[in-house]
Design a protein around this motif. Structure first.
Motif, PDB file in Angstrom:
ATOM      1  N   ALA A 264       3.552 -38.823  10.122  1.00  0.00           N
ATOM      2  CA  ALA A 264       3.343 -39.560   8.864  1.00  0.00           C
ATOM      3  C   ALA A 264       1.852 -39.772   8.618  1.00  0.00           C
ATOM      4  O   ALA A 264       1.363 -39.652   7.481  1.00  0.00           O
ATOM      5  CB  ALA A 264       4.074 -40.898   8.914  1.00  0.00           C
ATOM      6  N   GLY A 265       1.106 -40.047   9.708  1.00  0.00           N
ATOM      7  CA  GLY A 265      -0.341 -40.239   9.579  1.00  0.00           C
ATOM      8  C   GLY A 265      -1.039 -38.981   9.093  1.00  0.00           C
ATOM      9  O   GLY A 265      -1.984 -39.047   8.286  1.00  0.00           O
ATOM     10  N   VAL A 266      -0.612 -37.813   9.573  1.00  0.00           N
ATOM     11  CA  VAL A 266      -1.190 -36.546   9.111  1.00  0.00           C
ATOM     12  C   VAL A 266      -0.953 -36.380   7.605  1.00  0.00           C
ATOM     13  O   VAL A 266      -1.864 -35.980   6.855  1.00  0.00           O
ATOM     14  CB  VAL A 266      -0.593 -35.355   9.887  1.00  0.00           C
ATOM     15  N   ILE A 267       0.243 -36.683   7.172  1.00  0.00           N
ATOM     16  CA  ILE A 267       0.576 -36.544   5.740  1.00  0.00           C
ATOM     17  C   ILE A 267      -0.302 -37.455   4.900  1.00  0.00           C
ATOM     18  O   ILE A 267      -0.874 -37.038   3.872  1.00  0.00           O
ATOM     19  CB  ILE A 267       2.074 -36.855   5.518  1.00  0.00           C
ATOM     20  N   TYR A 268      -0.465 -38.711   5.330  1.00  0.00           N
ATOM     21  CA  TYR A 268      -1.299 -39.648   4.561  1.00  0.00           C
ATOM     22  C   TYR A 268      -2.769 -39.239   4.609  1.00  0.00           C
ATOM     23  O   TYR A 268      -3.494 -39.384   3.612  1.00  0.00           O
ATOM     24  CB  TYR A 268      -1.120 -41.073   5.102  1.00  0.00           C
ATOM     25  N   ASN A 269      -3.231 -38.737   5.747  1.00  0.00           N
ATOM     26  CA  ASN A 269      -4.628 -38.303   5.827  1.00  0.00           C
ATOM     27  C   ASN A 269      -4.908 -37.204   4.804  1.00  0.00           C
ATOM     28  O   ASN A 269      -5.968 -37.197   4.155  1.00  0.00           O
ATOM     29  CB  ASN A 269      -4.951 -37.785   7.241  1.00  0.00           C
ATOM     30  N   ARG A 270      -3.983 -36.297   4.647  1.00  0.00           N
ATOM     31  CA  ARG A 270      -4.167 -35.225   3.672  1.00  0.00           C
ATOM     32  C   ARG A 270      -4.053 -35.758   2.237  1.00  0.00           C
ATOM     33  O   ARG A 270      -4.833 -35.353   1.360  1.00  0.00           O
ATOM     34  CB  ARG A 270      -3.145 -34.113   3.910  1.00  0.00           C
ATOM     35  N   LEU A 271      -3.084 -36.644   2.006  1.00  0.00           N
ATOM     36  CA  LEU A 271      -2.936 -37.215   0.657  1.00  0.00           C
ATOM     37  C   LEU A 271      -4.179 -38.014   0.262  1.00  0.00           C
ATOM     38  O   LEU A 271      -4.600 -37.997  -0.907  1.00  0.00           O
ATOM     39  CB  LEU A 271      -1.706 -38.136   0.605  1.00  0.00           C
ATOM     40  N   ASN A 272      -4.756 -38.692   1.213  1.00  0.00           N
ATOM     41  CA  ASN A 272      -5.926 -39.525   0.927  1.00  0.00           C
ATOM     42  C   ASN A 272      -7.234 -38.737   0.912  1.00  0.00           C
ATOM     43  O   ASN A 272      -8.289 -39.295   0.588  1.00  0.00           O
ATOM     44  CB  ASN A 272      -6.033 -40.657   1.960  1.00  0.00           C
ATOM     45  N   ASN A 273      -7.170 -37.461   1.277  1.00  0.00           N
ATOM     46  CA  ASN A 273      -8.361 -36.596   1.230  1.00  0.00           C
ATOM     47  C   ASN A 273      -8.001 -35.303   0.494  1.00  0.00           C
ATOM     48  O   ASN A 273      -8.199 -34.191   1.003  1.00  0.00           O
ATOM     49  CB  ASN A 273      -8.851 -36.273   2.648  1.00  0.00           C
ATOM     50  N   ALA A 274      -7.463 -35.495  -0.697  1.00  0.00           N
ATOM     51  CA  ALA A 274      -6.934 -34.364  -1.468  1.00  0.00           C
ATOM     52  C   ALA A 274      -8.008 -33.347  -1.840  1.00  0.00           C
ATOM     53  O   ALA A 274      -7.712 -32.154  -1.995  1.00  0.00           O
ATOM     54  CB  ALA A 274      -6.241 -34.872  -2.723  1.00  0.00           C
ATOM     55  N   SER A 275      -9.246 -33.781  -2.011  1.00  0.00           N
ATOM     56  CA  SER A 275     -10.301 -32.832  -2.378  1.00  0.00           C
ATOM     57  C   SER A 275     -10.548 -31.829  -1.250  1.00  0.00           C
ATOM     58  O   SER A 275     -10.840 -30.652  -1.493  1.00  0.00           O
ATOM     59  CB  SER A 275     -11.603 -33.578  -2.703  1.00  0.00           C
ATOM     60  N   GLN A 276     -10.413 -32.282  -0.005  1.00  0.00           N
ATOM     61  CA  GLN A 276     -10.634 -31.410   1.149  1.00  0.00           C
ATOM     62  C   GLN A 276      -9.334 -30.739   1.611  1.00  0.00           C
ATOM     63  O   GLN A 276      -9.346 -29.618   2.093  1.00  0.00           O
ATOM     64  CB  GLN A 276     -11.240 -32.221   2.298  1.00  0.00           C
ATOM     65  N   PHE A 277      -8.215 -31.467   1.442  1.00  0.00           N
ATOM     66  CA  PHE A 277      -6.907 -30.959   1.859  1.00  0.00           C
ATOM     67  C   PHE A 277      -5.907 -31.097   0.706  1.00  0.00           C
ATOM     68  O   PHE A 277      -5.097 -32.026   0.681  1.00  0.00           O
ATOM     69  CB  PHE A 277      -6.395 -31.725   3.090  1.00  0.00           C
ATOM     70  N   PRO A 278      -6.007 -30.216  -0.290  1.00  0.00           N
ATOM     71  CA  PRO A 278      -5.164 -30.344  -1.480  1.00  0.00           C
ATOM     72  C   PRO A 278      -3.681 -30.051  -1.223  1.00  0.00           C
ATOM     73  O   PRO A 278      -2.823 -30.462  -2.012  1.00  0.00           O
ATOM     74  CB  PRO A 278      -5.764 -29.319  -2.438  1.00  0.00           C
ATOM     75  N   TYR A 279      -3.369 -29.355  -0.147  1.00  0.00           N
ATOM     76  CA  TYR A 279      -1.984 -28.958   0.120  1.00  0.00           C
ATOM     77  C   TYR A 279      -1.495 -29.563   1.433  1.00  0.00           C
ATOM     78  O   TYR A 279      -2.193 -29.503   2.451  1.00  0.00           O
ATOM     79  CB  TYR A 279      -1.869 -27.432   0.188  1.00  0.00           C
ATOM     80  N   LEU A 280      -0.290 -30.126   1.401  1.00  0.00           N
ATOM     81  CA  LEU A 280       0.289 -30.718   2.613  1.00  0.00           C
ATOM     82  C   LEU A 280       0.742 -29.650   3.604  1.00  0.00           C
ATOM     83  O   LEU A 280       0.789 -29.897   4.803  1.00  0.00           O
ATOM     84  CB  LEU A 280       1.475 -31.624   2.251  1.00  0.00           C
ATOM     85  N   GLN A 281       1.138 -28.498   3.112  1.00  0.00           N
ATOM     86  CA  GLN A 281       1.542 -27.369   3.958  1.00  0.00           C
ATOM     87  C   GLN A 281       2.654 -27.757   4.951  1.00  0.00           C
ATOM     88  O   GLN A 281       2.559 -27.479   6.150  1.00  0.00           O
ATOM     89  CB  GLN A 281       0.327 -26.795   4.703  1.00  0.00           C
ATOM     90  N   VAL A 282       3.687 -28.395   4.423  1.00  0.00           N
ATOM     91  CA  VAL A 282       4.833 -28.791   5.253  1.00  0.00           C
ATOM     92  C   VAL A 282       5.915 -27.716   5.129  1.00  0.00           C
ATOM     93  O   VAL A 282       6.477 -27.502   4.054  1.00  0.00           O
ATOM     94  CB  VAL A 282       5.386 -30.161   4.804  1.00  0.00           C
ATOM     95  N   ASP A 283       6.220 -27.063   6.234  1.00  0.00           N
ATOM     96  CA  ASP A 283       7.176 -25.954   6.219  1.00  0.00           C
ATOM     97  C   ASP A 283       8.581 -26.391   5.789  1.00  0.00           C
ATOM     98  O   ASP A 283       9.279 -25.659   5.091  1.00  0.00           O
ATOM     99  CB  ASP A 283       7.259 -25.315   7.611  1.00  0.00           C
ATOM    100  N   ALA A 284       9.010 -27.579   6.230  1.00  0.00           N
ATOM    101  CA  ALA A 284      10.368 -28.044   5.922  1.00  0.00           C
ATOM    102  C   ALA A 284      10.594 -28.147   4.419  1.00  0.00           C
ATOM    103  O   ALA A 284      11.696 -27.892   3.922  1.00  0.00           O
ATOM    104  CB  ALA A 284      10.618 -29.395   6.585  1.00  0.00           C
ATOM    105  N   SER A 285       9.549 -28.499   3.683  1.00  0.00           N
ATOM    106  CA  SER A 285       9.680 -28.599   2.230  1.00  0.00           C
ATOM    107  C   SER A 285       9.831 -27.222   1.594  1.00  0.00           C
ATOM    108  O   SER A 285      10.594 -27.042   0.647  1.00  0.00           O
ATOM    109  CB  SER A 285       8.459 -29.317   1.647  1.00  0.00           C
ATOM    110  N   VAL A 286       9.094 -26.251   2.119  1.00  0.00           N
ATOM    111  CA  VAL A 286       9.216 -24.879   1.616  1.00  0.00           C
ATOM    112  C   VAL A 286      10.643 -24.380   1.819  1.00  0.00           C
ATOM    113  O   VAL A 286      11.250 -23.779   0.928  1.00  0.00           O
ATOM    114  CB  VAL A 286       8.219 -23.940   2.328  1.00  0.00           C
ATOM    115  N   LEU A 287      11.180 -24.636   3.021  1.00  0.00           N
ATOM    116  CA  LEU A 287      12.554 -24.220   3.329  1.00  0.00           C
ATOM    117  C   LEU A 287      13.548 -24.862   2.368  1.00  0.00           C
ATOM    118  O   LEU A 287      14.484 -24.214   1.899  1.00  0.00           O
ATOM    119  CB  LEU A 287      12.904 -24.600   4.772  1.00  0.00           C
TER     120      LEU A 287
END
Length: 386
Positions: A264-287
């Motif tokens: 969950a912390g990884v997901i929030y870190n990416r959401l809160n740094n969208a300019s550097q990490f615009p994509y969450l890249q979660v495989d389960a969601s793609v599936l």
């Protein structure tokens, strides 16, 4: 004189022949009319009797009172039952029953099982009994954490809880009144995803109680989304929809309980740094977007054009990808504070976490090596067992 008499006789005019022919034609015409009238009356009587018999079968004005046990097999609809009902004496005219069902436009599936039907029921009562009957006995079902609506639906169908038609109507059309669902209305396919709380339930079988079954799951979610989770969501500035969506990602990604808050912390870190990490890249969601629950993603899969492809769509997916349990809901509302932005799975279900891409590449190499070793060990074990 005789000659004169003969001549006189010959002069006597003969009656016209055509008059006799005219009389015969008139008599024939009267007879034809009588036959025609009799035929029309006969046909009318026959049709009237037929209509009376059919109406009596459809509306059960005067029919025998005799309970008959009818056993319905799986994957049977109302039209398919017409011949069986006719053969077993519940109705007299299977063809009329089929026509009745088609006119009403409700050729629904019927739950497999035994039904008590009576010939003195009209067609509407027979249909209502077959479609809406429920058992007086309860059964227990367990919905595992992380099941999607599609998986829950299949579970209920496999357990013969209700028919697919009744289940689709309850899941996709019934406007449940829970407060937390008001922003999700109007009801549509998939609108309850994330809110059917995974647990063990005691339920009744039958189409008449399927709404109650879904309602139990929703009530359970409302209870489990407790004050601690609400407080965590408020401190993060996240809505219930966001928390449930993030929890669903955590549920499908985490295999070890201790890693839920970390992921969950990884997901929030990416959401809160969208300019550097615009994509969450979660495989389960793609599936989920591909209609799958597992398997390896190909390069083509990672380029798929679905709203749930978090390699090409920024931010969170449109909604939850499964129905998370309490542990994942808590993790989503109380994420671990760290500097990780990447993780990769190991064969035992744990993950290697990294805060830089270089470290992440090294972790990928470790994961690949471990996966290869595990695959080789499985192959060797299978060979020895043969």
């Amino acid at each position: 004189m005789d000659q004169n008499v003969n001549q006189e006789t010959q002069r006597i005019p003969q009656p016209p022949q055509h008059r006799r022919r005219s009389r015969r034609r008139k008599n024939g015409g009267c007879a034809g009319t009588v036959v025609y009238v009799i035929a029309v009356l006969g046909i009318s009587v026959i049709l009237s009797l037929a209509a009376i018999f059919v109406a009596n079968d459809v509306f059960a004005f005067v029919k025998d009172n005799a309970v008959k046990e009818v056993t319905v097999s799986e994957n049977t609809d109302l039209i398919s039952l017409a011949k069986q009902l006719d053969d077993e004496g519940v109705i007299n005219y299977g063809t009329i029953f089929k026509l009745y069902v088609r006119i009403k436009g409700d050729n629904e599936g019927v739950l497999a099982g035994s039904y008590s039907l009576n010939p003195n029921m009209d067609y509407g009562q027979i249909i209502d009994t077959l479609v809406n009957a429920s058992s007086t006995e309860t059964m227990k079902i367990t919905v595992p954490e992380g099941y999607s609506i599609a998986q829950i639906k299949q579970l209920l169908l496999d357990e013969h809880v209700c028919t697919e038609d009744a289940l689709n109507e309850a899941l996709n059309e019934y406007p449940f009144k829970h407060t937390f669902l008001q922003d999700e209305l109007p009801a549509e396919e998939g609108w309850l995803e994330g809110y059917l709380f995974p647990d063990t339930y005691e339920i009744y079988k039958g189409n008449a109680t399927v709404v109650d079954t879904i309602n139990k799951m929703l009530n359970n979610f409302e209870t489990k989304y407790d004050a601690e989770i609400q407080a965590g969501a408020e401190s993060l500035g996240r809505s219930m929809h966001d928390i449930v969506t993030i929890a669903s990602l955590v549920e499908r990604e985490a295999q070890v309980d201790s890693e839920r808050a970390t992921i969950a912390g990884v997901i929030y870190n990416r959401l809160n740094n969208a300019s550097q990490f615009p994509y969450l890249q979660v495989d389960a969601s793609v599936l989920y977007g591909l209609g799958r629950t597992g398997g390896t993603l190909s390069e083509e899969d990672l380029k798929s054009d679905t709203p749930y492809n978090l390699y090409t769509k920024q931010g969170l997916p449109p909604g939850p990808i499964c129905n998370p349990g309490h542990a994942s809901l808590y993790a989503a509302s109380h994420p671990e504070q760290h500097n990780y932005y990447y993780y990769v799975a190991m064969p035992d279900g744990t993950h290697l976490f990294a805060n830089s891409y270089e470290e992440h590449e090294a972790n990928i190499a470790k994961s690949n090596a471990a996966q290869a070793a595990a695959a080789a060990a499985n192959t060797e074990g299978s060979s020895e067992g043969e």
